[in-house]
Scaffold this motif. Structure first.
Motif, PDB file in Angstrom:
ATOM      1  N   ALA A  57       0.830  -1.202   0.000  1.00 39.26           N
ATOM      2  CA  ALA A  57       0.000   0.000   0.000  1.00 39.26           C
ATOM      3  C   ALA A  57       0.869   1.258   0.000  1.00 39.26           C
ATOM      4  O   ALA A  57       0.564   2.237  -0.693  1.00 39.26           O
ATOM      5  CB  ALA A  57      -0.936  -0.007   1.216  1.00 39.26           C
ATOM      6  N   GLU A  61       1.017   4.068  -3.073  1.00 37.32           N
ATOM      7  CA  GLU A  61       0.811   5.497  -2.817  1.00 37.32           C
ATOM      8  C   GLU A  61       1.996   6.312  -3.334  1.00 37.32           C
ATOM      9  O   GLU A  61       1.820   7.372  -3.939  1.00 37.32           O
ATOM     10  CB  GLU A  61       0.602   5.753  -1.322  1.00 37.32           C
ATOM     11  CG  GLU A  61       0.583   7.213  -0.923  1.00 37.32           C
ATOM     12  CD  GLU A  61      -0.525   8.043  -1.576  1.00 37.32           C
ATOM     13  OE1 GLU A  61      -0.374   9.280  -1.639  1.00 37.32           O
ATOM     14  OE2 GLU A  61      -1.523   7.464  -2.047  1.00 37.32           O
ATOM     15  N   ARG A  64       1.781   6.560  -7.066  1.00 36.32           N
ATOM     16  CA  ARG A  64       0.745   7.515  -7.450  1.00 36.32           C
ATOM     17  C   ARG A  64       1.237   8.951  -7.235  1.00 36.32           C
ATOM     18  O   ARG A  64       1.144   9.789  -8.119  1.00 36.32           O
ATOM     19  CB  ARG A  64      -0.537   7.284  -6.635  1.00 36.32           C
ATOM     20  CG  ARG A  64      -1.699   8.173  -7.081  1.00 36.32           C
ATOM     21  CD  ARG A  64      -2.824   8.191  -6.074  1.00 36.32           C
ATOM     22  NE  ARG A  64      -2.453   8.785  -4.801  1.00 36.32           N
ATOM     23  CZ  ARG A  64      -2.269  10.087  -4.577  1.00 36.32           C
ATOM     24  NH1 ARG A  64      -2.404  10.957  -5.540  1.00 36.32           N
ATOM     25  NH2 ARG A  64      -1.937  10.535  -3.379  1.00 36.32           N
ATOM     26  N   ARG A  65       1.804   9.204  -6.081  1.00 35.60           N
ATOM     27  CA  ARG A  65       2.231  10.553  -5.723  1.00 35.60           C
ATOM     28  C   ARG A  65       3.374  11.050  -6.610  1.00 35.60           C
ATOM     29  O   ARG A  65       3.414  12.216  -7.000  1.00 35.60           O
ATOM     30  CB  ARG A  65       2.667  10.587  -4.263  1.00 35.60           C
ATOM     31  CG  ARG A  65       3.148  11.976  -3.832  1.00 35.60           C
ATOM     32  CD  ARG A  65       3.583  11.985  -2.403  1.00 35.60           C
ATOM     33  NE  ARG A  65       2.401  12.001  -1.553  1.00 35.60           N
ATOM     34  CZ  ARG A  65       2.449  12.004  -0.226  1.00 35.60           C
ATOM     35  NH1 ARG A  65       3.607  11.967   0.394  1.00 35.60           N
ATOM     36  NH2 ARG A  65       1.348  12.033   0.479  1.00 35.60           N
TER      37      ARG A  65
END
Length: 77
Positions: A57, A61, A64-65
């Protein structure tokens, strides 16, 4: 060990039944929680580990960031 299984409709999902002898060797029982990872070579299925799930996870993230920065790095090695 390599085995062939046929995918089945399971409600709104698709599932792959594990052969009984394989499940017994791996000590898997109905209701066990598993992690499913999509890889470049296919699907990796492994026993659920909270630390691995949390790490996945966090990595998702970060991807994505920092999508743009990672893309730029991939284009300019």
């Amino acid at each position: 060990m390599v085995r062939s299984v046929k995918l089945r409709q399971m409600g709104a999902s698709v599932g792959a039944p594990l052969p009984k002898d394989m499940a017994e060797r791996l000590h898997l029982t109905p209701g066990d929680e598993m992690l499913v990872v999509e890889t470049a070579h296919g699907i990796l299925l492994s026993r659920y580990d909270a630390d691995v799930a949390e790490g996945g996870a966090i990595a998702a993230e970060a991807q994505r960031r920092y999508r743009r920065a990672l893309g730029a790095l991939a284009r300019n090695p």
